[in-house]
Design an enzyme around this catalytic site. Structure first.
Site, short mmCIF file in Angstrom:
data_model
loop_
_atom_site.label_atom_id
_atom_site.label_comp_id
_atom_site.label_asym_id
_atom_site.label_seq_id
_atom_site.Cartn_x
_atom_site.Cartn_y
_atom_site.Cartn_z
N ASP A 20 0.83 -1.09 0.05
CA ASP A 20 -0.07 0.18 -0.02
C ASP A 20 0.97 1.26 -0.16
O ASP A 20 2.02 1.25 0.69
CB ASP A 20 -0.94 -0.03 1.21
CG ASP A 20 -2.03 1.00 1.15
OD1 ASP A 20 -3.38 0.51 1.15
OD2 ASP A 20 -1.78 2.17 1.01
N ILE A 21 0.58 2.24 -0.75
CA ILE A 21 1.50 3.37 -1.00
C ILE A 21 1.23 4.33 0.19
O ILE A 21 2.13 5.08 0.48
CB ILE A 21 1.00 3.98 -2.36
CG1 ILE A 21 2.22 4.68 -2.89
CG2 ILE A 21 -0.02 4.89 -2.43
CD1 ILE A 21 2.15 5.27 -4.37
N HIS B 37 -10.02 -5.29 -3.28
CA HIS B 37 -8.62 -5.36 -2.51
C HIS B 37 -8.96 -5.88 -1.25
O HIS B 37 -9.86 -5.27 -0.30
CB HIS B 37 -7.88 -4.02 -2.83
CG HIS B 37 -8.52 -3.05 -2.25
ND1 HIS B 37 -9.50 -2.15 -3.00
CD2 HIS B 37 -8.43 -2.22 -1.27
CE1 HIS B 37 -9.88 -1.12 -2.39
NE2 HIS B 37 -9.48 -1.24 -1.15
N PHE B 38 -7.96 -6.65 -0.72
CA PHE B 38 -7.74 -6.91 0.62
C PHE B 38 -6.50 -6.33 1.02
O PHE B 38 -5.48 -6.34 0.59
CB PHE B 38 -7.62 -8.44 0.72
CG PHE B 38 -8.99 -9.41 0.22
CD1 PHE B 38 -9.36 -9.64 -0.66
CD2 PHE B 38 -9.65 -9.80 1.63
CE1 PHE B 38 -10.64 -10.31 -1.11
CE2 PHE B 38 -10.93 -10.52 1.46
CZ PHE B 38 -11.27 -10.61 0.14
N HIS B 39 -6.80 -5.77 2.20
CA HIS B 39 -5.67 -4.96 3.03
C HIS B 39 -5.08 -6.00 4.00
O HIS B 39 -6.21 -6.54 4.59
CB HIS B 39 -5.95 -3.80 3.86
CG HIS B 39 -6.52 -2.75 3.23
ND1 HIS B 39 -6.02 -1.38 2.99
CD2 HIS B 39 -7.90 -2.46 2.70
CE1 HIS B 39 -6.76 -0.52 2.33
NE2 HIS B 39 -7.72 -1.20 2.13
N ASN C 35 -12.90 -3.36 2.38
CA ASN C 35 -14.02 -2.32 2.31
C ASN C 35 -14.83 -2.51 1.07
O ASN C 35 -14.29 -2.62 -0.23
CB ASN C 35 -13.35 -0.92 2.34
CG ASN C 35 -12.58 -0.84 3.61
OD1 ASN C 35 -12.98 -1.34 4.87
ND2 ASN C 35 -11.61 0.02 3.62
N HIS D 169 -15.70 3.02 3.56
CA HIS D 169 -14.41 3.58 3.35
C HIS D 169 -13.75 3.04 2.29
O HIS D 169 -12.48 3.15 2.21
CB HIS D 169 -13.79 3.30 4.76
CG HIS D 169 -14.34 3.79 6.11
ND1 HIS D 169 -14.58 5.29 6.28
CD2 HIS D 169 -15.03 3.30 6.94
CE1 HIS D 169 -15.11 5.37 7.54
NE2 HIS D 169 -15.34 4.13 7.78
N GLN D 170 -14.55 2.51 1.18
CA GLN D 170 -13.75 2.31 -0.12
C GLN D 170 -13.33 3.45 -0.83
O GLN D 170 -14.32 4.11 -1.03
CB GLN D 170 -14.66 1.28 -0.88
CG GLN D 170 -13.83 0.67 -2.08
CD GLN D 170 -14.71 -0.21 -2.71
OE1 GLN D 170 -15.93 -0.51 -2.50
NE2 GLN D 170 -14.27 -1.03 -3.76
#
Ligand code: AMP
Length: 138
Positions: free
Chosen positions: A30-31, A99-101, A86, A92-93
């Protein structure tokens, strides 16, 4: 589905810090991490939310997620982590590509903070939601 930054990353038009790739799945850092080693795992299929994803891509994600979690644990030395996914701006998307964090949780101050406004499940609600969700699945 509208084009997202993740489609460009999949096509190699935008760089990423790639940690894993197969035919159906890509994982990269993640950036804007909220913890060391914060990693995103995405299907290559351009579905905006999880409910829109094919079973093939869902299975591919399910197959590699535990392996990626173990790799993040090993690399960071942090055993605890959250997997966050999300769906919808209210949830909060921000990027409308599934995507999965994977978010390491080093201690109570760092990583994901979770609000969890729980209340006991009332009996009428339990019957109602069990029936409604079971019917929706049929
Ligand atoms: P979400 O709120 O679940 O939609 O999270 C989207 C995540 O994508 C955020 O944590 C962003 O930091 C991350 N993100 C956005 N653009 C990029 C990018 N180009 N490379 C890596 N991560 C990104």
């Amino acid at each position: 589905m509208a084009e997202t930054i993740f489609s460009k990353i999949i096509r190699g038009e935008v760089p990423c810090h790639k940690v894993y790739e197969d035919d159906l799945v890509l994982a990269f850092l993640d950036i804007h991490p909220i913890a060391p080693g914060h990693t995103l795992v995405i299907p290559k299929e351009p579905a905006a939310t999880l409910d829109a994803l094919s079973e093939t891509s869902a299975a591919a994600l399910g197959r590699v997620l535990p392996k990626l979690c173990r790799a993040v644990q090993r690399a960071t030395g942090i055993q605890a982590y959250n997997v966050l996914q999300n769906n919808g701006s209210e949830a909060h998307q921000a990027v409308f590509h599934v995507h999965f964090h994977i978010i390491p949780k080093p201690n109570s101050d760092q990583g994901l903070g979770v609000g969890w406004p729980a209340a006991p499940l009332a009996a009428p609600d339990a019957d109602r939601w069990r029936d409604a969700i079971a019917r929706a699945l049929a």
